[in-house]
Design an enzyme around this catalytic site. Structure first.
Site, PDB file in Angstrom:
ATOM      1  N   ASN A  45      55.248 -93.032  24.519  1.00  0.00           N
ATOM      2  CA  ASN A  45      56.629 -92.910  24.994  1.00  0.00           C
ATOM      3  C   ASN A  45      56.749 -91.781  26.011  1.00  0.00           C
ATOM      4  OD1 ASN A  45      56.200 -91.138  22.797  1.00  0.00           O
ATOM      5  ND2 ASN A  45      58.367 -91.051  22.288  1.00  0.00           N
ATOM      6  N   GLU A  47      59.882 -89.759  27.627  1.00  0.00           N
ATOM      7  CA  GLU A  47      61.328 -89.535  27.577  1.00  0.00           C
ATOM      8  C   GLU A  47      61.847 -88.934  28.885  1.00  0.00           C
ATOM      9  OE1 GLU A  47      62.029 -87.406  23.904  1.00  0.00           O
ATOM     10  OE2 GLU A  47      61.664 -89.234  22.738  1.00  0.00           O
ATOM     11  N   GLU A  58      55.718 -98.984  23.991  1.00  0.00           N
ATOM     12  CA  GLU A  58      55.372-100.380  24.272  1.00  0.00           C
ATOM     13  C   GLU A  58      55.579-100.714  25.742  1.00  0.00           C
ATOM     14  OE1 GLU A  58      57.194 -99.194  21.887  1.00  0.00           O
ATOM     15  OE2 GLU A  58      56.763-100.152  19.973  1.00  0.00           O
TER      16      GLU A  58
HETATM   17  N1  THU Z   1      60.151 -95.289  20.593  1.00  0.00           N
HETATM   18  C1  THU Z   1      59.056 -95.963  21.051  1.00  0.00           C
HETATM   19  O1  THU Z   1      58.270 -95.425  21.834  1.00  0.00           O
HETATM   20  N2  THU Z   1      58.857 -97.227  20.624  1.00  0.00           N
HETATM   21  C2  THU Z   1      59.663 -97.878  19.751  1.00  0.00           C
HETATM   22  O2  THU Z   1      59.474 -99.073  19.517  1.00  0.00           O
HETATM   23  C3  THU Z   1      60.734 -97.162  19.073  1.00  0.00           C
HETATM   24  C4  THU Z   1      61.108 -95.866  19.682  1.00  0.00           C
HETATM   25  C5  THU Z   1      60.399 -93.947  21.093  1.00  0.00           C
HETATM   26  C6  THU Z   1      61.548 -93.870  22.038  1.00  0.00           C
HETATM   27  C7  THU Z   1      61.918 -92.396  21.932  1.00  0.00           C
HETATM   28  O3  THU Z   1      61.136 -91.676  22.876  1.00  0.00           O
HETATM   29  C8  THU Z   1      61.500 -92.008  20.539  1.00  0.00           C
HETATM   30  O4  THU Z   1      60.713 -93.075  20.046  1.00  0.00           O
HETATM   31  C9  THU Z   1      62.676 -91.785  19.604  1.00  0.00           C
HETATM   32  O5  THU Z   1      63.515 -92.867  19.586  1.00  0.00           O
END
Ligand code: THU
Length: 129
Positions: A45, A47, A58
């Protein structure tokens, strides 16, 4: 299940989470996908200060899949940096369905399940005219 080395896939997901950029949630997410040609692609992820535009692990894996040669996802494992199992969010289930279809297997708290169970009655390419 299906000759897939799930422990190796989970380990790749945890490793990918080490590359996460998650200064806002503090949740480092990694995902690993087995491709139908045997490759493993990963994502983390990423942000953003504008919270809503952050990228799920994903999403970055989807880019890696395409950038490294394409193909179809056959198995996916999502983990936190601490090694906890995480389920793909709703939007990411749709992304995985597009790139792996209903038979793509997912590591879930209920065991290894196909996308048809993880995203039942999915909208997909077959619904387009
Ligand atoms: N997150 C993901 O990377 N994949 C998911 O399927 C669920 C959530 C991340 C997004 C965000 O950076 C963090 O988890 C908290 O929501």
């Amino acid at each position: 299940m299906s000759g897939i080395d799930w422990e190796a896939l989970r380990a790749r997901a945890v490793l990918a989470a080490k590359s996460a950029y998650a200064p806002y949630s503090g949740l480092h997410v990694g995902v690993a996908g087995l491709v139908d040609d045997g490759r493993v692609v990963t994502g983390c992820n990423v942000e953003n200060a504008s919270y809503g535009v952050g990228l799920c692990a994903e999403c970055t894996m989807a880019g890696q899949l395409r950038l490294s040669g394409g193909g179809r996802l056959t198995a996916v494992a999502c983990r936190s940096g601490a090694g906890d199992l995480l389920m793909p969010c709703g939007r990411c289930r749709q992304i995985l369905f597009e790139l792996g279809g209903g038979s793509c297997l997912v590591d879930t708290p209920s065991g290894i399940l196909p996308m048809t169970s993880v995203l039942p009655d999915a909208f997909g390419p077959a619904d387009l005219p």
